[in-house]
Scaffold this active site. Structure first.
Site, PDB file in Angstrom:
ATOM      1  N   HIS A  34       0.819  -1.211   0.000  1.00  0.00           N
ATOM      2  CA  HIS A  34       0.000   0.000   0.000  1.00  0.00           C
ATOM      3  C   HIS A  34       0.851   1.260   0.000  1.00  0.00           C
ATOM      4  CE1 HIS A  34      -3.736  -2.029  -0.142  1.00  0.00           C
ATOM      5  NE2 HIS A  34      -3.202  -2.933   0.656  1.00  0.00           N
TER       6      HIS A  34
ATOM      7  N   GLU B 251     -10.436 -11.024  -6.741  1.00  0.00           N
ATOM      8  CA  GLU B 251      -9.039 -10.949  -6.300  1.00  0.00           C
ATOM      9  C   GLU B 251      -8.602 -12.184  -5.507  1.00  0.00           C
ATOM     10  OE1 GLU B 251      -8.561  -7.227  -4.205  1.00  0.00           O
ATOM     11  OE2 GLU B 251     -10.499  -7.398  -3.245  1.00  0.00           O
TER      12      GLU B 251
ATOM     13  N   ASP C  84      -4.061  -8.413  -5.338  1.00  0.00           N
ATOM     14  CA  ASP C  84      -4.320  -9.540  -4.455  1.00  0.00           C
ATOM     15  C   ASP C  84      -4.409 -10.852  -5.222  1.00  0.00           C
ATOM     16  OD1 ASP C  84      -4.405  -8.681  -1.726  1.00  0.00           O
ATOM     17  OD2 ASP C  84      -6.089  -7.427  -2.291  1.00  0.00           O
TER      18      ASP C  84
ATOM     19  N   CYS D  47      -8.441  -3.342 -11.976  1.00  0.00           N
ATOM     20  CA  CYS D  47      -7.978  -2.139 -11.272  1.00  0.00           C
ATOM     21  C   CYS D  47      -6.711  -2.378 -10.444  1.00  0.00           C
ATOM     22  CB  CYS D  47      -9.088  -1.574 -10.392  1.00  0.00           C
ATOM     23  SG  CYS D  47      -9.644  -2.727  -9.124  1.00  0.00           S
TER      24      CYS D  47
HETATM   25  C1  PEP Z   1      -6.130  -5.222  -5.865  1.00  0.00           C
HETATM   26  O1  PEP Z   1      -6.030  -6.074  -4.979  1.00  0.00           O
HETATM   27  O2  PEP Z   1      -5.723  -5.381  -7.025  1.00  0.00           O
HETATM   28  C2  PEP Z   1      -6.731  -3.913  -5.568  1.00  0.00           C
HETATM   29  C3  PEP Z   1      -6.966  -3.038  -6.520  1.00  0.00           C
HETATM   30  O3  PEP Z   1      -7.013  -3.635  -4.274  1.00  0.00           O
HETATM   31  P1  PEP Z   1      -5.917  -3.191  -3.186  1.00  0.00           P
HETATM   32  O4  PEP Z   1      -4.628  -2.925  -3.904  1.00  0.00           O
HETATM   33  O5  PEP Z   1      -6.460  -1.976  -2.526  1.00  0.00           O
HETATM   34  O6  PEP Z   1      -5.879  -4.390  -2.302  1.00  0.00           O
HETATM   35 MG    MG Z   2      -7.117  -5.906  -3.150  1.00  0.00          MG
END
Ligand code: PEP
Ligand code: MG
Length: 601
Positions: A201, A444, A468, A515
């Protein structure tokens, strides 16, 4: 007399993982891990007054700092509810708290630092044991203020990034999402950390802020001192401490060239559609973490918001946020991007994202534990508060709801039941909302991809969360730099799951987006489009590059590339085909991605 070459420290070059592009040079701000050790010292009766005077000075300084932070947060609209600082200031005004500290110093004859810690800990423990939820939440405030008073007693000048007077590069062992959530570009121009990898993150936040970042540097936080001049190359994953004149000049030139290409793409493509030369169009939207990114989304020419990571509202404020305050944020986002859509992902807390007062337990495997939709379903009141807030906002603009971390049909059904309950509650209260607000799920977890045909009848869209999906498919921790080399989005297993999800979605007449961070790597754009995605959602700053990639290749060639990729035996082979195609049709993108175009891969 030392000559110039010897008076300037020798450059030290460290290799890490570049997670956000660009080059930056600036002074380091070292964020040390919170120390809880406060030395205890016996004092003489003659020293009591001096200790109390230290306490008074520290209290005045603490109040000044808190008021300054509050002003800053309000100015940037970071905090939906900046009440947390009010709570901190209230602790400073608590006469009983201060009297107990003074008494402890006088009677116990011990240094004021350790008495403050003791009293703050005692208050926090009492609050934590109460039935009243509001009072229990104040425990965090008392602890925070206690720490700040103690640090001010030791005369530490700057305690947090929000207080910096000028731009710095943040250097830390690791950065929690709750810390990065407070970073703003005017204070922070880059980050470098010992730990982390491409989809941690911290990396996501660096890209959201559009600042260079290098993670997984091993021991950078021990090698760099506060204020050292450092250089970060986010493309190559390099950090240089005390760069030489020659390095400064060379990197300055590279940074300038990159800025020019990006600027030209941004201007020329802003109003153009994300459409291939032979007329195949996709939606190219942006991922955001908070309100302050919306202007960039519009400036960079995105088709709306494909992922609003709503949990960052909680992470920035460190506490739960009222229904009205949440609704206000969602409404403002929706209004600003209308008629384009905004997809609000419901809270995705847990894993490595903890908000100060959200219920959490120590877990051996937090990424496999009670995170995301599981946490929401276990706390239906908090979840419904968010759902009602989204519904309230749904009368403005074009809002869609997305559930994260769905592992099977039962979770979607359970979430939809709570959504229906939320609708009935609003109806009973006479609050208007969009009854047929669209609901989608993130794909995911491999089980979701493999059962996409079963999930599809319950939703209106899928969005592949590859950050994920890759982690769970390949059993590679997405934030662990030691296994980062195994984190390969172009792995045949991942490509097959993506393909299977798209096929199932389309067979049921719903659209499928993506995404995760791999969507922001323009070298992979033709592959993902060839596999059939209908939408790509990326960090706002990546929109022009991805749009350039979309517009450079015919859909026919994209489909041929996807077919070739699905027959490949290794991630490297897939990447090679992607790179070859890009070098042919959009060489400027290869240049922008640097020598090692591995972002999101
Ligand atoms: C993902 O897991 O690809 C996603 C977009 O969510 P995050 O990165 O917030 O877990
Ligand atoms: Mg995610």
């Amino acid at each position: 007399m030392p000559d110039d070459a010897t008076s300037r420290p020798q450059p030290i070059v460290l290799q890490g993982i570049g997670v956000s592009h660009g080059v930056v040079i600036g002074p380091a701000f070292l964020m040390a891990p919170e120390t809880t050790f406060v030395p205890e010292r016996r004092i003489l009766p003659a020293e009591v007054d001096r200790e109390i005077a230290r306490l008074e000075r520290s209290l005045i300084e603490t109040r000044r700092q808190l008021q300054q932070i509050q002003k800053d947060l309000d100015r940037h609209e970071i905090l939906v509810d900046s009440g947390i600082l009010d709570a901190h200031l209230m602790v400073l005004d608590d006469k009983a708290f201060i009297d107990e500290v003074v008494d402890g110093v006088r009677k116990g004859l011990r240094n004021v630092d350790c008495v403050v810690k003791e009293v703050a800990d005692r208050y926090a423990n009492v609050l934590n044991s109460l039935d009243d939820e509001y009072l229990r939440e104040r425990m965090v405030d008392v602890k925070d203020v206690g720490r700040r008073i103690i640090r001010n007693l030791s005369g530490s000048a700057v305690q947090s990034v929000v207080e910096l007077a000028r731009q710095h590069i943040i250097v830390a062992q690791d950065l929690a999402p709750s810390e990065t959530a407070l970073f703003r570009r005017e204070k922070v121009v880059g980050f470098a950390t010992d730990y982390g990898s491409v989809t941690s993150h911290t990396a996501v936040m660096a890209r959201a802020l559009d600042i260079p970042a290098v993670v997984g540097l091993g021991d950078v936080s021990r090698r760099v001192s506060m204020g050292d001049e450092i250089l970060i190359d986010g493309n190559k994953g390099i950090l240089v401490i005390h760069p030489s004149e020659a390095q400064l000049e060379q990197y300055g030139r590279v940074a300038e060239e990159r800025r020019t290409i990006e600027h030209d793409l941004r201007i020329s493509l802003k109003s153009e559609p994300a459409q291939t030369p032979d007329g195949h169009r996709i939606t190219l939207s942006a991922n955001i973490e908070g309100l302050e990114e919306i202007e960039t989304v519009l400036e960079y020419g995105a088709d709306g918001i494909g992922l609003f990571r709503s949990e960052y509202l909680y992470l920035a404020s460190q506490q739960t946020i009222s229904e009205a305050a949440q609704a206000d944020v969602y409404r403002r986002v929706a209004e600003r991007v209308a008629p384009a859509a905004v997809i609000i992902r419901t809270l995705d807390l847990g894993g490595d994202k903890y908000a100060g007062d959200m219920p959490s337990h120590k877990e051996a495997n937090p990424f496999l534990g009670c995170r995301s939709i599981r946490l929401s379903l276990q706390h239906p009141e908090t979840f419904k508060t968010q759902l009602r807030a989204i519904l309230r906002a749904s009368v403005t603009g074009n809002i869609k709801i997305m559930y994260p971390m769905i592992s099977g049909v039962a979770e979607v059904v359970a979430a939809n039941v709570l959504l229906e309950e939320s609708k009935r509650e609003l109806e009973a209260a006479g609050v208007p909302f969009q009854r047929d607000v669209e609901v989608g799920v993130m794909i995911e977890i491999p089980s979701a991809a493999l059962t996409a045909d079963l999930l599809a009848p319950h939703v209106k869209f899928f969005s592949l969360g590859t950050n994920d999906l890759v982690q769970y498919t390949l059993a590679v921790d997405r934030i662990n730099e030691r296994v980062a080399y195994l984190y390969q989005p172009t792995h045949p297993a991942v490509l097959r799951l993506i393909k299977q999800t798209i096929t199932a979605g389309h067979a049921h007449g719903i659209w499928v987006g993506l995404c995760g961070e791999m969507a922001a790597n323009p070298l992979l754009t033709p592959l993902l489009m060839g596999l059939g995605v209908d939408e790509l959602s990326v960090a706002p700053s990546a929109v022009p590059l991805v749009k350039d990639a979309v517009r450079s290749v015919s859909y026919l060639r994209m489909q041929a590339l996807a077919e070739l990729a699905l027959a490949c035996k290794s991630p490297e082979e897939v990447l090679r085909h992607c790179r070859t195609l890009t070098s042919e049709v959009a060489p400027e993108l290869l240049e922008l991605m640097g020598a090692d175009p591995s972002a999101g891969n």
